[in-house]
Write a protein that holds these residues in place. Structure first.
Motif, PDB file in Angstrom:
ATOM      1  N   SER A 189      -3.023   4.489  -4.624  1.00 48.04           N
ATOM      2  CA  SER A 189      -3.530   5.850  -4.452  1.00 48.04           C
ATOM      3  C   SER A 189      -2.439   6.852  -4.083  1.00 48.04           C
ATOM      4  O   SER A 189      -2.715   8.038  -3.900  1.00 48.04           O
ATOM      5  N   LYS A 222      -7.995   0.910   3.718  1.00 46.19           N
ATOM      6  CA  LYS A 222      -9.045   0.179   3.002  1.00 46.19           C
ATOM      7  C   LYS A 222      -8.473  -0.414   1.716  1.00 46.19           C
ATOM      8  O   LYS A 222      -7.492   0.101   1.170  1.00 46.19           O
ATOM      9  N   GLU A 223      -9.091  -1.453   1.223  1.00 50.04           N
ATOM     10  CA  GLU A 223      -8.638  -2.114  -0.004  1.00 50.04           C
ATOM     11  C   GLU A 223      -8.553  -1.135  -1.167  1.00 50.04           C
ATOM     12  O   GLU A 223      -7.650  -1.225  -2.011  1.00 50.04           O
ATOM     13  N   LYS A 224      -9.462  -0.184  -1.209  1.00 50.26           N
ATOM     14  CA  LYS A 224      -9.526   0.744  -2.351  1.00 50.26           C
ATOM     15  C   LYS A 224      -8.354   1.729  -2.388  1.00 50.26           C
ATOM     16  O   LYS A 224      -8.167   2.428  -3.381  1.00 50.26           O
ATOM     17  N   TYR A 225      -7.534   1.773  -1.324  1.00 48.41           N
ATOM     18  CA  TYR A 225      -6.411   2.719  -1.290  1.00 48.41           C
ATOM     19  C   TYR A 225      -5.195   2.244  -2.076  1.00 48.41           C
ATOM     20  O   TYR A 225      -4.226   2.985  -2.228  1.00 48.41           O
ATOM     21  N   LYS A 234     -14.125  -5.616   5.727  1.00 52.10           N
ATOM     22  CA  LYS A 234     -14.629  -6.432   4.614  1.00 52.10           C
ATOM     23  C   LYS A 234     -14.589  -7.916   4.968  1.00 52.10           C
ATOM     24  O   LYS A 234     -15.562  -8.656   4.743  1.00 52.10           O
ATOM     25  N   TYR A 280       0.844  -1.193   0.000  1.00 48.72           N
ATOM     26  CA  TYR A 280       0.000   0.000   0.000  1.00 48.72           C
ATOM     27  C   TYR A 280       0.885   1.251   0.000  1.00 48.72           C
ATOM     28  O   TYR A 280       2.055   1.195   0.405  1.00 48.72           O
ATOM     29  N   GLN A 300      -6.686 -10.075 -11.021  1.00 42.98           N
ATOM     30  CA  GLN A 300      -7.873  -9.283 -11.344  1.00 42.98           C
ATOM     31  C   GLN A 300      -8.169  -9.312 -12.840  1.00 42.98           C
ATOM     32  O   GLN A 300      -9.320  -9.491 -13.263  1.00 42.98           O
ATOM     33  N   GLU A 336     -11.876  -7.638  -6.243  1.00 41.27           N
ATOM     34  CA  GLU A 336     -11.005  -6.853  -5.366  1.00 41.27           C
ATOM     35  C   GLU A 336     -10.350  -7.753  -4.324  1.00 41.27           C
ATOM     36  O   GLU A 336     -10.952  -8.714  -3.840  1.00 41.27           O
TER      37      GLU A 336
END
Length: 309
Positions: free
Chosen positions: A127, A121-124, A281, A112, A149, A233
């Motif tokens: 980023s 969070k996974e969405k980071y 999650k 990350y 993915q 994800e």
């Protein structure tokens, strides 16, 4: 995944892979296959493809990787990116070509961004800028995660990924030149105790915050995901709790029974200042960790004394 399903654990003798094998056996799985590095070099594409063609595993846990701490990542970045890309590219593509039913790829929370909002969070993912001391490893693991993915997106392959936090436990690497912080401190305090040293040096300021997950919990989480998740994800696996490096050092000092002092070498790198995973999650899916940190450190120290010395 049935108890008699043919399951290949890549990296079955390492910290992560051996824990997955233990967990599968505890759950009654009897058809588990693994290969040592001498038997199968996962960097050799032809050998990997031959293995998949001949053995035809139904499920794959991709836990094999070249890993190391801050020092090793700093010294050998070319090796870390190249070898990890080779391993995961070969295994993932062969798993697809030879029709593996499901594959789980293991990432790592260190991939990350360095300055992620907390908890992560996974969405980071992707980023922000990566931590410079492990950029090569992170780029390789991100590529593996994205490869899963994209195979799912383009071909519908049931390839999933998880993102464990900092792991520790039996079969960890206690080599001071290449280990992570937990096993390094266990060994340092043990040797200082045995040799009646006055102090133990700890790298950095002691202020970074870290989350630690016992490898047996991680394995249980991985097997849970294999049976209960098929999303595109990746999923974080952790405790959702953190501790400073200073607090960790003091806890290990107490467990080992070292009576000397702690000295923090502020000329050494701290790494990422904070790294706590958002595990909501996985909790929503129905899984949470069991091993408390102090209990886990005690059992790991016992394993170190029994098996490593």
């Amino acid at each position: 995944m049935e108890r008699n399903s043919k399951i290949y654990v890549a990296g079955h003798r390492g910290l992560v892979g051996s824990a997955i094998v233990r967990n599968l056996k505890e759950k009654g799985c009897s058809n588990i296959i693994g290969r040592t590095h001498e038997e199968l070099d996962l960097k050799d594409q032809k050998s990997v493809r031959n293995f998949f063609r001949e053995e035809k595993p139904e499920y794959v846990f991709l836990a094999a990787a070249k890993v190391g701490g801050i020092n090793a990542n700093n010294i050998y970045p070319a090796d870390f990116i190249y070898e990890n890309l080779e391993i995961q590219n070969n295994v993932i593509k062969a798993a697809f070509d030879y029709k593996v039913k499901k594959l789980l790829f293991l990432g790592s929370s260190c991939i990350y961004p360095k300055m992620c909002p907390q908890p992560i969070k996974e969405k980071y993912l992707l980023s922000g800028y990566l931590e410079a001391t492990n950029e090569a490893y992170a780029l390789a693991k991100i590529s593996g995660l994205k490869m899963c993915q994209f195979f799912k997106r383009q071909y519908g392959a049931d390839f999933i990924s998880c993102m464990p936090t900092n792991l520790y436990g039996p079969k960890d690497n206690f080599d001071l030149n290449s280990s992570h912080v937990m096993p390094a401190l266990i060994r340092k305090f043990h040797e200082a105790k045995v040799n009646n040293k006055e102090f133990v040096e700890v790298w950095g300021t002691g202020t970074p915050l870290r989350e630690f997950l016992h490898v047996d919990d991680m394995a249980d989480g991985c097997v849970f995901l294999m049976g209960n998740y098929d999303g595109e994800e990746h999923v974080n696996i952790g405790t959702g709790k953190e501790i400073t490096i200073r607090e960790l050092a003091e806890t290990i000092k107490e467990i080992v029974g070292f009576t000397g002092e702690l000295k923090f070498n502020k000329d050494k790198p701290d790494g990422t200042p904070r790294k706590l995973l958002d595990v909501s999650k996985l909790k929503e899916l129905g899984w949470t960790y069991k091993v408390q940190l102090k209990d886990g450190i005690k059992s790991t120290y016992h394993w170190f004394k029994e098996n490593y010395l």
